[in-house]
Motif scaffolding. Structure first.
Motif, short mmCIF file in Angstrom:
data_model
loop_
_atom_site.label_atom_id
_atom_site.label_comp_id
_atom_site.label_asym_id
_atom_site.label_seq_id
_atom_site.Cartn_x
_atom_site.Cartn_y
_atom_site.Cartn_z
N LEU A 497 -4.01 14.42 -4.95
CA LEU A 497 -3.44 13.10 -5.21
C LEU A 497 -4.54 12.08 -4.93
O LEU A 497 -4.94 11.89 -3.79
CB LEU A 497 -2.24 12.84 -4.30
N LEU A 498 -5.05 11.45 -5.98
CA LEU A 498 -6.16 10.53 -5.79
C LEU A 498 -5.71 9.09 -5.98
O LEU A 498 -4.60 8.83 -6.47
CB LEU A 498 -7.32 10.84 -6.72
N GLY A 499 -6.55 8.15 -5.58
CA GLY A 499 -6.26 6.74 -5.79
C GLY A 499 -5.15 6.21 -4.90
O GLY A 499 -4.42 5.30 -5.30
N LEU A 500 -5.02 6.76 -3.68
CA LEU A 500 -3.93 6.32 -2.80
C LEU A 500 -4.35 5.07 -2.03
O LEU A 500 -4.53 5.08 -0.81
CB LEU A 500 -3.54 7.45 -1.85
N LEU A 555 0.28 6.03 3.40
CA LEU A 555 -0.47 6.95 4.26
C LEU A 555 -0.24 6.61 5.74
O LEU A 555 -0.13 7.51 6.58
CB LEU A 555 -1.96 6.90 3.93
N THR A 556 -0.18 5.32 6.03
CA THR A 556 0.11 4.92 7.41
C THR A 556 1.52 5.33 7.80
O THR A 556 1.77 5.82 8.91
CB THR A 556 -0.06 3.40 7.56
N GLU A 557 2.47 5.15 6.90
CA GLU A 557 3.86 5.49 7.20
C GLU A 557 4.04 6.99 7.39
O GLU A 557 4.90 7.42 8.17
CB GLU A 557 4.77 4.99 6.07
N ILE A 558 3.24 7.78 6.68
CA ILE A 558 3.32 9.23 6.86
C ILE A 558 2.92 9.60 8.28
O ILE A 558 3.35 10.61 8.83
CB ILE A 558 2.42 9.94 5.82
N GLY A 559 2.08 8.75 8.90
CA GLY A 559 1.74 8.98 10.29
C GLY A 559 0.33 9.46 10.50
O GLY A 559 -0.02 9.92 11.58
#
Length: 580
Positions: A497-500, A555-559
């Motif tokens: 998964l790119l461009g996140l 990405l931050t929310e994923i932890g």
């Protein structure tokens, strides 16, 4: 084909799947998470109903949303001894009924279907003396479709305050829609949304039609129910006709087509509409490693209708998702290409690897990087970057200009030509075909930044032509390149998964809470496509823009907060740091 014994059809189902398969009568709602075997559950349910004598195969209608999904349902049902069941898309079922009933109710042959709206919308624009390019016409076509599937008249659409396609007023869009409808009526033609509308209208107004439809189909199954639109829901209710033998299957966390009218509230409100419904939750994930499942759960925690998936696979020897940042888009693409080569060297087949991205134009850098690395690839659901009409047009225009323009800085030469085709330094704010065209032209501007110092305009265009000519069809064994939308329903061993980054996931024009939440669900779909290995990445900068990118808030929310955390590897930047 022999019909299997009912008990054989239930063998191999887990406890929850078995509950769904045995609930043969009345309203049933199956809340099925990603990778939980929902297609297995519903096909075995239908076959069990046929084998037990509860259903007559020819009185069952199984509905879904794509021809591929319908074909898969038919294939599985044939294998299970229920080949007589009608498994169709909403459009195919409605078209079949229209073709049958039209001569008896309206008279004559049913009007012809227009293959696409663009040409007729072009004629409507001429009638209104509007000069519109192809991209704008595609955006208006999308508005026509949204209005119809949402059940709105043109007057109601005008009052809905939808953002108008670029350079048009709301009144002009409404006038275009009216002119389009007038032309269609004059030429006695229908579009695909009209098929659903006409079928619904025929059942509503013709008692004899309603009676025959209700006699033909008694039991209904709707797959991917989170994607149903108000118009499809209305037609479904007319087909059911006040009865309650309907089974719906879906996952609110995979609602990614709201822009096209999909409404997950029909799924979430099903138990309220049918208080006696059997509700089954499929949460045992058979696809992905525990680490991937945990990542998906963390992303969706607390969202309406989100299921809590449980991995059935062992966590032993399986890696955590790999998260990295790179200096720019090309560096990200080349690193992914190298990583893909390593995966193939370790024994993963190319066809078991996918690279997923938010918008089609992101494939440009990937195609270059994979081609340079000698990795075979296949684009799914879209054209290759250099085969896009706007890219082909741009290359022709650049080639023509390069004959006469010399001595200017490369950036100025290329930008002057692309400006004549509609490129601007500032992106259009709204989604749609106009934005897609801009993204394609902007990607060509991005190639200027990658050109070697001293590259002339002619050399630059020669290289573009070489890239365009060099994109031959790949071998069958190839890595899949696809947008997140087109990856839905598929799975691979390894997924990149790119461009996140902010502006891509979530996309820059996702402004409202609802729009950002849809972007979250889109990333969830991407994460849950991976069986064993998940790679996530983003680029710190793009092209000539001096503005640094921020990694996606998701990405931050994923932890994932600290570099060096278990299984998390960062590239050029500390992943726990957000730039101000």
């Amino acid at each position: 084909m022999n019909v299997a014994e009912p008990t054989d059809l239930l063998a191999g189902l887990d406890d929850d799947q078995r509950v769904a398969a045995e609930a043969l009568r009345g309203p049933v709602c199956v809340l099925a998470g990603a990778g939980t075997g929902k297609t297995r559950a519903i096909t075995h349910r239908i076959a069990h109903g046929v084998a037990s004598g509860t259903y007559a195969a020819n009185r069952v209608m199984a509905l879904t949303f794509t021809n591929r999904a319908a074909a898969e349902l038919r294939g599985r049902l044939r294998t299970l001894g229920a080949g007589g069941v009608a498994a169709r898309t909403f459009h195919a079922a409605a078209l079949s009924q229209l073709n049958y009933f039209w001569p008896h109710t309206v008279g004559g042959i049913m009007p012809a279907l227009i293959p696409s709206k663009g040409k007729m919308l072009g004629h409507a624009a001429e009638r209104l003396r509007l000069k519109l390019d192809t991209a704008t016409l595609r955006d208006i076509a999308a508005e026509v479709e949204w209005r119809k599937v949402s059940g709105l008249s043109i007057e109601q659409y005008a009052a809905a305050n939808r953002p108008a396609p670029q350079n048009l007023t709301a009144d002009q869009v409404a006038a275009m829609q009216q002119a389009y409808e007038d032309l269609k009526d004059e030429r006695r033609q229908l579009d695909f949304e009209d098929v659903l509308l006409a079928c619904a209208g025929m059942i509503q107004t013709e008692p004899a039609v309603a009676m025959q439809v209700h006699e033909q189909y008694r039991f209904f199954v709707v797959d991917e129910y989170q994607d149903v639109s108000p118009l499809q829901q209305q037609l479904l209710e007319l087909w059911i006709g006040g009865r309650n033998d309907v089974c719906v299957v879906g996952d609110a966390s995979q609602t990614i087509y709201s822009f096209a009218g999909a409404r997950s509230d029909f799924l979430l409100d099903f138990p309220a509409r049918y208080p006696d419904a059997t509700v089954v939750r499929l949460e045992q994930n058979y696809r992905s490693t525990p680490q991937i499942v945990d990542t998906a759960n963390r992303l969706m925690r607390g969202r309406p209708g989100a299921l809590s998936l449980h991995a059935s696979r062992s966590a032993d020897s399986h890696r955590q998702p790999d998260i990295r940042s790179y200096s720019n888009d090309m560096a990200e693409a080349r690193a992914i290409a190298q990583s893909v080569l390593e995966q193939i060297a370790e024994g993963t087949k190319p066809e078991h690897i996918a690279i997923l991205y938010r918008v089609n134009v992101q494939s440009a850098a990937l195609e270059t990087a994979l081609g340079d690395a000698g990795v075979p690839y296949l684009l799914r659901g879209s054209k290759r970057f250099f085969d896009l009409p706007e890219v082909r047009q741009a290359i022709m225009a650049l080639r023509g200009a390069s004959v006469s323009i010399t001595g200017e800085p490369l950036f100025k030469s290329v930008s002057d030509v692309l400006r004549s085709l509609g490129w601007t330094q500032v992106a259009p704010e709204a989604a749609g075909a106009v934005r897609d065209k801009w993204e394609s032209l902007n990607a060509i501007m991005g190639l200027v930044d990658q050109a070697a110092p001293g590259t002339t305009f002619r050399q630059f265009t020669d290289e573009l032509l070489e890239r365009q000519a060099g994109h031959h069809e790949p071998t069958v064994s190839a890595v899949t390149l696809a947008t997140l939308h087109s990856a839905k329903g598929l799975e691979w061993d390894a997924v990149y998964l790119l461009g996140l980054s902010e502006g891509l996931v979530p996309i820059s024009y996702a402004k409202s809470f609802e729009q950002v939440d849809e972007e979250r669900r889109l990333l969830y779909v991407g994460i849950t496509r991976a069986r064993s290995k998940l790679f996530m990445s983003w680029a710190e900068q793009s092209g000539r823009s001096p503005q640094p990118r921020e990694r996606s808030r998701f990405l931050t929310e994923i932890g994932i907060r600290n570099p060096g955390a278990a299984g998390v590897r960062s590239g050029s930047q500390t992943l726990g740091t957000r730039r101000s």
